[in-house]
Write an enzyme that holds these catalytic residues in place. Structure first.
Site, mmCIF file in Angstrom:
data_model
loop_
_atom_site.group_PDB
_atom_site.id
_atom_site.type_symbol
_atom_site.label_atom_id
_atom_site.label_comp_id
_atom_site.label_asym_id
_atom_site.label_seq_id
_atom_site.Cartn_x
_atom_site.Cartn_y
_atom_site.Cartn_z
ATOM 1 N N LYS A 1 0.832 -1.197 0.000
ATOM 2 C CA LYS A 1 0.000 0.000 0.000
ATOM 3 C C LYS A 1 0.868 1.249 0.000
ATOM 4 O O LYS A 1 1.909 1.298 0.656
ATOM 5 C CB LYS A 1 -0.920 -0.026 1.217
ATOM 6 C CG LYS A 1 -1.967 1.073 1.263
ATOM 7 C CD LYS A 1 -2.872 0.878 2.473
ATOM 8 C CE LYS A 1 -3.929 1.958 2.584
ATOM 9 N NZ LYS A 1 -4.806 1.732 3.759
ATOM 10 N N SER B 1 -9.382 1.347 2.858
ATOM 11 C CA SER B 1 -8.581 2.130 1.934
ATOM 12 C C SER B 1 -7.475 1.329 1.265
ATOM 13 O O SER B 1 -6.714 1.853 0.459
ATOM 14 C CB SER B 1 -7.964 3.321 2.667
ATOM 15 O OG SER B 1 -7.143 2.875 3.745
ATOM 16 N N SER C 1 -9.815 -0.848 7.109
ATOM 17 C CA SER C 1 -9.212 -0.717 5.793
ATOM 18 C C SER C 1 -8.410 -1.897 5.278
ATOM 19 O O SER C 1 -7.962 -1.874 4.138
ATOM 20 C CB SER C 1 -8.330 0.540 5.754
ATOM 21 O OG SER C 1 -9.123 1.693 5.745
#
Length: 472
Positions: free
Chosen positions: A73, A150, A174
Site C-alpha cells: 500500500k 482504503s 481498511s
C-alpha cells in the site's frame, strides 16, 4: 498459486524466483484496467529475484519468504519507490528506508514488486481516489463496484491473481473490508495490548492508537505466514472446529443487506453442522461505544501523528497544512477539514481515557463470561457499492431503501473491534447469486492473534476459498 505454494515451489527448485516474478509483471500489465497498481519496480524486483535464484543454486539457505512478490500500500515506506499516500502534496516523497514491518518481510526474502492504489490519505472505504493522475480501483468480481478501502488496491490485485500477497493498513476497517469485498483474507493484528503486534514505524499515519499494518493473501495460511515473519512467531496449524464456542452478537448481525444475510446464515449453518457451538449472546454497548471513539481518535490524532511522520521520514517543506491544501478527493477534503479545525479536540480526552477502556472491558468480559474462542459476524453488512467517480465515497442503496452513507454503513460491524484493539480476521464466507464475495469476520481476545489464525484456517477449510474472478 498461493503465497505458501510459491515459496514452497521456489525452495524446492520447482520454480525460479525470476520466472515467477516475470509472470507477476505480465499479469500486472494484463490487468491494468483494474487501476490497482500505482508504481512498479521491475528492475529492482528482477535483481532481487535473480539473487534468490543464485543463492539457491549455490546451496545457501533461503529465507521463509524467498521469492515471494508483494504489493505494498502506498502509505507504507519503501526505499525503492515513492510513498505518496495517494495525495498530491506527497507525490515526490522518496523515503530512504523501508517501513519496519516491510523490512522484516524483505529480510526473509520477499520482493517488493510495486505500490498499490489507496484511498487518498487512507480516509475512506472505497479506494476511489480522485487526485489528478491517480487510479480508481475496481473490484475484479464486478468492475463497476468498489474493491473496498482504503487498502483496496492490494486486495483487488491479490484477488485478480496479480500478486499472491501484500500489505495494507487498517485504522477502522481498511484491511478487512477490502479483503471481504475482494474475496480474500485480511488480518488486523492486535493493537489493544501492552505492546502492539506490528510496528507503525515508517507508515504514513492517521491515528497512532487505531492504525496498524495488516497482511493480505488468498488464504489464511498465507496471511499467517506473513504474520509469523513479522512477529518472529510460529505459523499455527488449524484447530478442530467441533467444540469451539463462537459468539454471534446480535448487534453485529442486525440490518444486513439481504444477499449478505443469506450467505452468512448459510455459513452459520455449516459451522453448526461441523460441531461449532454458536453462542447467541449480545454485546449491546459495542456500537454506541465505538461511535464515541473512532472519529475523536481518527480526526484528532493526525494533527500530531502526520507531522511526526514527516519529521521521522526526513520530509522537508511539507506540512499538515500543505497536505490539506492539496487534497483532491471531495470526501477526504471534508474529513480532513475536521482534522485541521480540530473538530473533535474536546471529545478526544474522554474517547481515549473513558470510552475506549470501557469498550475493551466489554470485549474481555463478553469473551470470558461466555467462554468464547472467537466472535463471528459479517465483515460488512452490505455488498460493495457501485463506484462513485464524483464524490469518492458518497451514498449507497441497501435493498431498495433510501440512500445511506457509504463510509459509516460499510464499516459498521468491524468498527468496534478496531476501537477495542482486538485481533480481527476477514475471510470469504461465500458468494451471492450475482457472484459478489461476502466476508466473514472472526475476532478474539487481545494478543490472541495466533489462536485466531488457527481458527480461521479451520473455518476456511470448511467453507473453502473463492474461485478466481471472471474475465481475463
Amino acid at each position: 498459486m498461493t503465497a505458501t505454494e510459491v515459496v514452497g515451489a521456489i525452495a524446492r527448485g520447482e520454480l525460479t524466483a525470476l520466472a515467477y516474478l516475470t509472470s507477476v509483471l505480465e499479469r500486472a500489465a494484463e490487468r491494468a484496467d483494474l487501476g490497482v497498481v500505482v508504481a512498479l519496480d521491475p528492475d529492482g524486483a528482477r535483481t532481487a529475484a535473480a539473487a534468490i535464484d543464485a543463492a539457491r543454486a549455490s546451496g545457501a539457505p533461503l529465507g521463509p519468504l524467498a521469492g515471494l512478490p508483494l504489493l505494498v500500500k502506498d502509505n507504507i515506506n519503501t526505499a525503492a519507490l515513492p510513498t505518496t499516500g495517494g495525495t498530491p502534496a506527497l507525490r515526490d516523497v522518496r523515503p530512504t528506508s523501508d517501513a519496519e514491518v516491510l523490512a522484516r518481510l524483505v529480510a526473509a526474502g520477499a520482493i517488493v514488486v510495486g505500490k498499490s492504489t489507496m484511498h487518498e490519505l487512507a480516509f475512506g472505504v472505497t479506494t476511489t481516489n480522485l487526485a489528478p493522475g491517480a487510479a480508481i480501483a475496481r473490484n475484479p468480481y464486478d468492475t463497476s463496484r468498489i474493491p473496498g478501502g482504503s487498502s483496496g488496491g492490494t486486495a483487488a490485485a491479490i484477488a485478480a491473481r496479480i500478486v499472491p500477497a501484500g500489505l495494507g493498513t487498517d485504522t477502522g476497517a481498511s484491511v478487512r473490508v477490502p479483503a471481504a469485498f475482494s474475496g480474500i483474507v485480511g488480518l488486523r493484528p492486535s493493537t489493544g495490548g501492552g505492546r502492539r503486534r506490528y510496528s507503525g514505524a515508517g507508515v504514513l499515519p492517521l491515528s497512532h492508537t487505531l492504525d496498524t499494518v495488516g497482511p493480505l493473501g488468498r488464504t489464511v495460511r498465507d496471511v499467517a505466514l506473513l504474520d509469523a515473519v513479522v512477529t518472529d512467531g510460529p505459523v499455527p496449524a488449524a484447530v478442530e472446529l467441533a467444540g469451539l464456542r463462537i459468539g454471534t452478537p446480535a448487534v453485529l448481525w442486525n440490518d444486513l443487506e439481504r444477499p449478505v444475510a443469506a450467505v452468512m446464515h448459510e455459513a452459520r449453518r455449516r459451522l453448526a453442522e461441523a460441531g461449532v457451538v454458536l453462542v447467541d449472546a449480545d454485546m449491546p454497548e459495542a456500537l454506541a461505544l465505538a461511535e464515541k471513539i473512532v472519529f475523536p481518535l481518527a480526526l484528532h490524532e493526525p494533527r500530531d501523528d502526520i507531522p511526526a511522520y514527516l519529521r521521522e521520514t526526513g520530509i522537508e517543506g511539507i506540512t499538515l497544512e500543505t497536505i490539506a491544501a492539496g487534497i483532491a478527493s471531495p470526501d477526504v477534503r471534508g474529513a480532513f477539514g475536521a482534522v485541521t479545525a480540530d473538530a473533535f479536540g474536546d471529545a478526544y480526552p474522554d474517547a481515549i481515557a473513558v470510552h475506549r477502556p470501557r469498550l475493551q472491558q466489554t470485549y474481555a468480559a463478553y469473551i470470558a463470561e461466555h467462554h468464547l474462542d472467537a466472535i463471528l459476524f459479517p465483515t460488512s453488512p452490505v455488498l460493495p457499492a457501485p463506484i462513485d467517480a464524483v464524490n469518492g465515497s458518497g451514498t449507497l442503496t441497501v435493498d431498495g431503501g433510501p440512500p445511506v452513507d457509504t463510509f459509516t454503513t460499510t464499516i459498521r460491524t468491524v468498527g468496534p473491534g478496531s476501537c477495542a484493539g482486538v485481533p480481527s480476521l476477514s475471510l470469504p464466507a461465500g458468494r451471492t447469486p450475482a457472484g459478489l464475495p461476502v466476508g466473514l469476520n472472526l475476532e478474539g481476545p487481545v494478543d490472541g492473534d495466533t489462536a485466531l489464525l488457527a481458527i480461521g484456517m479451520a473455518v476456511e477449510t470448511l467453507l473453502g476459498s473463492l474461485p478466481a474472478p471472471p474475465g481475463r
